[in-house]
Write an enzyme that holds these catalytic residues in place. Structure first.
Site, PDB file in Angstrom:
ATOM      1  N   GLY A  53      41.245  32.635  39.816  1.00 47.70           N
ATOM      2  CA  GLY A  53      39.867  32.303  40.157  1.00 47.70           C
ATOM      3  C   GLY A  53      39.290  33.481  40.911  1.00 47.70           C
ATOM      4  N   GLU A  54      38.591  33.196  41.985  1.00 43.93           N
ATOM      5  CA  GLU A  54      38.000  34.269  42.788  1.00 43.93           C
ATOM      6  C   GLU A  54      38.591  34.166  44.187  1.00 43.93           C
ATOM      7  OE1 GLU A  54      36.354  37.259  44.250  1.00 43.93           O
ATOM      8  OE2 GLU A  54      35.601  35.457  45.235  1.00 43.93           O
ATOM      9  N   CYS A  85      47.387  35.528  39.759  1.00 45.77           N
ATOM     10  CA  CYS A  85      46.148  36.308  39.803  1.00 45.77           C
ATOM     11  C   CYS A  85      45.521  36.229  41.205  1.00 45.77           C
ATOM     12  CB  CYS A  85      45.198  35.859  38.695  1.00 45.77           C
ATOM     13  SG  CYS A  85      43.883  37.044  38.358  1.00 45.77           S
ATOM     14  N   ILE A 142      43.617  38.766  33.365  1.00 47.53           N
ATOM     15  CA  ILE A 142      42.156  38.642  33.416  1.00 47.53           C
ATOM     16  C   ILE A 142      41.664  39.182  34.754  1.00 47.53           C
ATOM     17  CG2 ILE A 142      40.179  37.068  33.291  1.00 47.53           C
ATOM     18  CD1 ILE A 142      42.062  35.120  31.746  1.00 47.53           C
ATOM     19  N   ARG A 143      41.043  40.344  34.740  1.00 51.77           N
ATOM     20  CA  ARG A 143      40.591  41.006  35.975  1.00 51.77           C
ATOM     21  C   ARG A 143      41.678  40.891  37.045  1.00 51.77           C
ATOM     22  NH1 ARG A 143      35.015  39.092  38.038  1.00 51.77           N
ATOM     23  NH2 ARG A 143      35.349  40.857  39.406  1.00 51.77           N
ATOM     24  N   HIS A 179      48.520  35.218  34.035  1.00 48.59           N
ATOM     25  CA  HIS A 179      48.205  33.779  33.974  1.00 48.59           C
ATOM     26  C   HIS A 179      49.172  33.042  33.046  1.00 48.59           C
ATOM     27  CE1 HIS A 179      44.148  33.711  35.916  1.00 48.59           C
ATOM     28  NE2 HIS A 179      44.141  34.984  35.562  1.00 48.59           N
ATOM     29  N   GLU A 181      49.757  29.990  32.859  1.00 48.19           N
ATOM     30  CA  GLU A 181      49.180  28.687  32.489  1.00 48.19           C
ATOM     31  C   GLU A 181      48.264  28.776  31.266  1.00 48.19           C
ATOM     32  OE1 GLU A 181      46.011  30.556  34.922  1.00 48.19           O
ATOM     33  OE2 GLU A 181      48.195  30.602  34.896  1.00 48.19           O
TER      34      GLU A 181
END
Length: 197
Positions: A53-54, A85, A142-143, A179, A181
């Site tokens: 997430g962030e 992440c 992802i980022r 990730h 998941e």
């Protein structure tokens, strides 16, 4: 019975819940996987997952919802915690590119670079080598943050992209750049949840 909590304040929570449920099934363990939002849900918890997430948002909401200190304490006491992440960033001792108001759990002796791979366009998938399995694992980045330094002997690499470490373990704590998941492969979740059963 095993009780797994996925911190459900922001990020890919549902995917982790499904992956953890499938992993428990594959391990032949009866258990419950819950959407963790309040400190009172931590009672009798067996393991915690901090999703992607962030990281700034997750940090702020964990403090606001009263989860930050109890989760930190449980981690220090040996409860299994896995961060993916942004979850890896939350677990890290040192973070390059952090905002001043961001708080980290500091349970994992690593230094990470917060946005090392750049923007969403730089997201990619590549096979990862795992310390605990002979078959390659589909790594979704992802980022992603990047593990730039292991800060103590206690940290053991458990996942590699080529010769670069992308996943680590320190006693009860696991931190991953990628990730797991977002794949149908539950090997990483199974490896983590064995710590709780």
């Amino acid at each position: 019975m095993v009780k797994v909590g996925v911190i459900g304040l922001q990020g890919d929570v549902e995917e982790h819940i499904w992956a953890a449920r499938r992993a428990l099934e594959n391990l032949g363990v009866s258990g419950d996987v819950i959407w963790l939002k309040k400190p009172e849900q931590l009672e009798n918890i067996s393991a915690i997952i901090i999703p992607g997430g962030e990281s700034t948002t997750i940090s702020r909401l964990m403090v606001k919802n009263g989860l930050f200190e109890p989760v930190k304490k449980l981690g220090e006491e040996g409860l299994p915690i896995m961060g993916t992440c942004a979850g890896l960033i939350m677990l890290s001792k040192e973070v390059i590119g952090a905002t001043p108001e961001q708080k980290f759990l500091e349970l994992l002796d690593v230094k990470v670079n917060r946005n090392a791979y750049g923007r969403q366009v730089d997201s990619f998938e590549a096979p990862i080598k795992l310390a605990f399995s002979g078959e390659p694992f589909p790594g979704v980045f992802i980022r992603a943050p990047r593990i730039v330094e292991l800060l103590s002997e206690r940290v053991k690499p458990i996942a590699w992209l080529g010769d670069r470490v992308v996943g680590v373990e320190q006693d009860n704590i696991i931190g991953l750049e990628f990730h797991p998941e977002l794949t149908d492969d539950t090997r990483v979740h199974e490896y983590f949840l064995r710590k709780a059963v």
